[in-house]
Design a protein around this motif. Sequence first.
Motif, mmCIF file in Angstrom:
data_model
loop_
_atom_site.group_PDB
_atom_site.id
_atom_site.type_symbol
_atom_site.label_atom_id
_atom_site.label_comp_id
_atom_site.label_asym_id
_atom_site.label_seq_id
_atom_site.Cartn_x
_atom_site.Cartn_y
_atom_site.Cartn_z
ATOM 1 N N ALA A 1 0.834 -1.211 0.000
ATOM 2 C CA ALA A 1 0.000 0.000 0.000
ATOM 3 C C ALA A 1 0.864 1.255 0.000
ATOM 4 N N TYR A 2 1.918 1.256 0.812
ATOM 5 C CA TYR A 2 2.797 2.422 0.864
ATOM 6 C C TYR A 2 3.491 2.660 -0.473
ATOM 7 N N LYS B 1 3.052 7.785 -7.403
ATOM 8 C CA LYS B 1 2.891 9.053 -8.118
ATOM 9 C C LYS B 1 4.108 9.968 -7.989
ATOM 10 N N SER B 2 4.938 9.754 -6.948
ATOM 11 C CA SER B 2 6.105 10.618 -6.768
ATOM 12 C C SER B 2 7.403 9.855 -6.997
ATOM 13 N N GLY C 1 9.297 9.980 -9.557
ATOM 14 C CA GLY C 1 10.256 10.738 -10.354
ATOM 15 C C GLY C 1 10.458 10.121 -11.719
ATOM 16 N N ASP C 2 11.709 10.039 -12.153
ATOM 17 C CA ASP C 2 11.989 9.492 -13.482
ATOM 18 C C ASP C 2 12.324 8.002 -13.441
ATOM 19 N N THR C 3 12.024 7.342 -12.318
ATOM 20 C CA THR C 3 12.258 5.899 -12.205
ATOM 21 C C THR C 3 11.243 5.161 -13.061
ATOM 22 N N LYS C 4 11.704 4.149 -13.769
ATOM 23 C CA LYS C 4 10.791 3.363 -14.599
ATOM 24 C C LYS C 4 9.786 2.628 -13.720
ATOM 25 N N MET C 5 8.622 2.368 -14.277
ATOM 26 C CA MET C 5 7.569 1.666 -13.561
ATOM 27 C C MET C 5 8.029 0.268 -13.150
ATOM 28 N N SER C 6 8.715 -0.433 -14.050
ATOM 29 C CA SER C 6 9.143 -1.802 -13.742
ATOM 30 C C SER C 6 10.123 -1.822 -12.576
#
Length: 92
Positions: A33-34, A40-41, A43-48
């Motif tokens: 959950a955290y 949303k925050s 940054g420029d880190t990829k989703m994977s």
Amino acid sequence: MSAFEEDESKLVRKCKENPFVPVGMAGFFGIVAYRLWKLKSRGDTKMSVHLIHMRVAAQGFVVGAMTLGVIYSMYRDFFAKPSEEQSPTQTK
């Protein structure tokens, strides 16, 4: 007794036998959950990469809880019970 009631009582029984089961489950869901809230925050880190970090953190918590549970049950079986078992044999 229906199958649902039987499963529910089995879960409650397992949680009473090993108190680290609900701790591991709560920690897993808390971390997920955290990390989803922090999605949303990111940054420029990829989703994977973000999802992999979330999975590793949640799995690490669960493995830690399982390890503590095994240590607790070993203590209860090997160190707490021998003293209880020795007292009746000493009276014979």
